[in-house]
Design a protein around this motif. Structure first.
Motif: not given
Lengths: 334, 95
Positions: A93-94, A97-98, A100-101, A104, A173, A177
């Motif tokens: 999941q991380d 997320g990475h 997606l960061y 962005a 970020r 993680e």
């Protein structure tokens, strides 16, 4: 701020948007800011080549995180215990997320998410060569955490100080993680090394297969990396490929010793004069072969991403239809 | 590839009560509820927040980076706005 448009009345339009034409005076000011270690923000003027380099690098990085979910995702349903399954789920999941960061951050440079996705799915965009190797058994999952994420951390820590603000902040970020990723991998391997001979052999076999691809993650030698100099000049890259690779080798030798595995390189030995470990030559033919689409899993990885995109089409459409309907109802009620 | 990109939302997270919401990135979502849900998954997996704001990116008004000098430089020579401008006797300087 990641806004896509400045809301300024007509006639007061900014004279110098990031994509304004090249201009010697702007260029000189930009160079001076880079030299002074200043951070460039999304709406600041920047040379077109700087912008393009960042779009390429950040989006490749995002694609790598997204494709990187696949080799490990393969083992979520077969994790050896509920504890390991929960950990692996959190890690995968991380990675999402990475991705997606980073998407962005790339979007602040004026590219759309759909453009980036299309570049990945069409095979036009590259992602890290490491994810085109297969995960054959549970030990691979541990070794990916230890070596692959370990190499990624080495690569990524200097990016936390890169000259482009949105990328640097995303990397802060990510790096926070990644440490969990590396440690959980090493922990899983320690558990296996405390098990049976067969389990120890699985770990050694996985290390043998992942060691060289991990070293390739740092990219070609400095001498064969023609864009590195410019990236250094722009403050995007802070430490060279070979220096990072050396740092990684130096840090990993002790970890392998504690774990009780042998790194598959007979030439690996401490060089007192250099203050570093020497290691054997890397097989760059293999590296370029994988980068150029001929690795063991290139076809599978891309097919999995295309399938996920296509299978998700109805969800994307339904969400838009639902939002439109809700908005129409609210309007009618008002 | 079919193109129906979802709108972009800027995400602000308050890390704990007593602190400001801080910008942390953006997400794509079809509506406000989905924006909050996605932001929760993307930006608060480790209790990084107690409150999330999601704002449609197109609704944000930003100052022009080119106007930095005229907007912000005038404050530069007004050093009397800072307490350190005033030299007071040592006995009362902790004022």
């Amino acid at each position: 701020m990641y806004t896509q448009a400045l809301d300024i009345p007509p006639g007061e339009q900014p004279k110098r948007t990031p994509d304004a034409v090249e201009n010697a005076a702007y260029q000189a000011e930009f160079d001076a800011r880079i030299d002074a270690g200043a951070t460039i923000e999304a709406k600041d003027w920047m040379p077109e080549a700087y912008r393009k380099t960042l779009v390429r690098q950040i989006s490749q990085h995002a694609h790598s995180e997204i494709v990187g979910m696949l080799p490990e995702g393969n083992w979520i349903s077969r994790a050896p215990s509920l504890k390991r399954k929960a950990i692996l789920l959190a890690k995968v999941q991380d990675e999402g997320g990475h991705g997606l960061y980073l998407y962005a951050a790339a979007e602040t440079l004026g590219v759309s998410r759909d453009d980036l996705t299309e570049a990945l799915l069409s095979g036009k965009a590259k992602y890290s060569s490491i994810f085109n190797y297969p995960t054959l058994n549970w030990a691979d999952v541990g070794v990916i955490g230890w070596l692959v994420d370990g190499a990624a951390i080495m690569n990524q820590i200097p990016l936390c100080k890169c000259s482009y603000g949105p990328y640097a902040r995303a990397m802060v970020r990510v790096c926070k993680e990644e440490s969990f990723h590396q440690r959980q991998g090493y922990d899983a391997l320690l558990a296996m090394m405390g098990g049976t001979d067969e389990q120890r052999e699985l770990v050694q076999d996985a290390v043998n297969r992942w060691w060289w691809p991990s070293l390739m993650m740092f990219g070609p030698h400095d001498a064969d990396s023609p864009n590195s100099g410019q990236s250094m000049r722009w403050g995007i890259k802070r430490i060279s490929n070979d220096d990072l690779r050396q740092k990684f080798v130096d840090a990993t030798v002790k970890q392998a010793e504690v774990l009780g595995v042998t790194l598959p390189d007979p030439e690996l030995k401490w060089n007192e004069a250099r203050g570093h470990y020497d290691f054997a030559a890397i097989d760059w033919d293999e590296f370029w072969n994988v980068v150029n689409g001929h690795g063991q899993c290139n076809v599978d990885r891309l097919a999995a991403r295309v399938k996920a995109w296509e299978d998700g089409a109805w969800v994307r459409e339904a969400a838009v239809a639902h939002a439109d309907k809700q908005a129409a109802r609210e309007k009618a009620a008002a | 590839m079919e193109r129906k990109e979802w709108p972009l939302w800027e995400i602000f997270v308050r890390s704990k009560n007593g602190l400001d919401h801080k910008h942390c990135g953006s997400v794509h979502a079809t509506d406000a509820r989905m924006a909050l849900q996605v932001a929760r998954d993307v930006y608060t997996r480790r209790q990084e927040g107690v409150s999330i704001w999601a704002v449609r990116a197109e609704d944000i008004v930003a100052s022009d980076p080119d106007a930095k000098p005229e907007l912000f430089d005038p404050a530069e020579d007004k050093i009397y706005r800072h307490p350190t401008f005033y030299k007071l006797p040592d006995e009362v300087d902790h004022m």
